[in-house]
Enzyme design. Sequence first.
Site: not given
Ligand code: BV8
Length: 252
Positions: A72, A121, A224
Site C-alpha cells: 500500500r 485511523h 458514487v
Molecule cells: C472499535 C485503518 C472498540 C487501518 C481501519 C458491529 C457493528 C458495529 C461496529 C462493529 C461491529 N463489529 C465490530 C465493530 C467495530 C468495528 C467496525 O465498525 N466494524 C465494521 C466493519 C462493522 N470498528 C472497530 O473495530 C474500530 N474500533 O470499535 O474499537 C473498542 C473500544 C475500546 C477498547 C477496544 C475496542 C476500529 C475501526 C478502524 C479500523 N481501521 N483502517 C488501515 O487502513 O490499514 S478501517 C478502514 O475502513 C479504513 O480506515 C477505511 O477508511 C475504513 C472505512 O472504509 P471506507 O473509507 O468507507 O472505504 P470503503 O472501501 O469501505 O468505501 C469506499 C466508498 O467510496 C464506497 O462507498 C464507494 O462507493 C465510494 N467511492 C468509490 N469511489 C468514489 C467513491 N465516492 C466518491 N467518489 C469516488 N470516486
Amino acid sequence: MTDSATLDQLADRLRSAHAVTVMTGAGISAESGVPTFRGTDGLWRNYSATDLATPEAFARDPRLVWQWYRWRRGIIGRAEPNPGHLALARLQSRMRAFTLITQNVDGLHQRAGSTRVIELHGNIWRARCASGCGVVTDAAGEAAGDEPAGDQDPAPVCSCGALLRPDVVWFGEALDQSRIDLALRAAQDCQAFLVIGTSALVYPAAGLPRVAASAGALVVEINVDDTPLTPHAGLVLRAKAAEVLPALESRV
Ligand code: BV8
Ligand code: ZN
C-alpha cells in the site's frame, strides 16, 4: 454529475455556515489510484482488509501484514492528491471554521495542503513500537525516494527489540480518545457535515454523521453509490468526489 441548482444551493449553505465539517473515506483517494477497502480493486492476494487490519493478523504473521502495508505504501507513495483533495484544501481557507476528519491513512489530504487533519485511523507512513515503549518512526520522507522494503524483508524491529507496527487503528482497537473527541465536537458544532467517499460501515466514524444531524446540521453525502447513510442524508450528490468537489468549491 450533479445539477447546477443543487450545487448552488449547497454552496449557499456552506457560505452561510459558521462551521463546516467534512469526513472522508477511501473513495476520495480512489481517483488517485489508491484502492478502496470494499471495492473490487481493494483485494491484495485475495485477502480483504478486515483479514489483515487486525492485531490478531499481526500477532499471527507480522511479516505478511507488513508486506500488505508496504504494498500500500508503494501505491500511495506514487499517488498524487486528486482534484477532490485539492478542492477541500482550498475550501478550508475559505470557511470561517472548517474541520477535516478522515478515515484514510494515506496522508493525501495533507499533501494537498489541508491542515489540522483529524486522522481517525492513524497514518500509514508512521510506525510505532508494538510493545508500547513509545518509539514512533515516520517513513513519509522515504516515500519520495527510497523504494519500500522488498517483499521478503522481515517486519521492522524497534530499538527496544520489539517489533514495529504500522501506526494505524486496526479493527477491534480503540481509536485515540483525543482524536475522536475532536471529531465529535466538530460534528456537534457544525451547520453542514459533508460525508465523502465512505461506505459508512466502520464505527465509531460511521456514527459521526448521525451526531451532526441530531445537532441540526445538514448532512450531505457525496458518493458514487448508495450507503447505509444515504436514507439519512439531507442531500445526496451521486457523483465522483474529484468531479463534484471542484465544481462545488468554485461556487463558494
Ligand atoms: C472499535 C485503518 C472498540 C487501518 C481501519 C458491529 C457493528 C458495529 C461496529 C462493529 C461491529 N463489529 C465490530 C465493530 C467495530 C468495528 C467496525 O465498525 N466494524 C465494521 C466493519 C462493522 N470498528 C472497530 O473495530 C474500530 N474500533 O470499535 O474499537 C473498542 C473500544 C475500546 C477498547 C477496544 C475496542 C476500529 C475501526 C478502524 C479500523 N481501521 N483502517 C488501515 O487502513 O490499514 S478501517 C478502514 O475502513 C479504513 O480506515 C477505511 O477508511 C475504513 C472505512 O472504509 P471506507 O473509507 O468507507 O472505504 P470503503 O472501501 O469501505 O468505501 C469506499 C466508498 O467510496 C464506497 O462507498 C464507494 O462507493 C465510494 N467511492 C468509490 N469511489 C468514489 C467513491 N465516492 C466518491 N467518489 C469516488 N470516486
Ligand atoms: Zn520499542
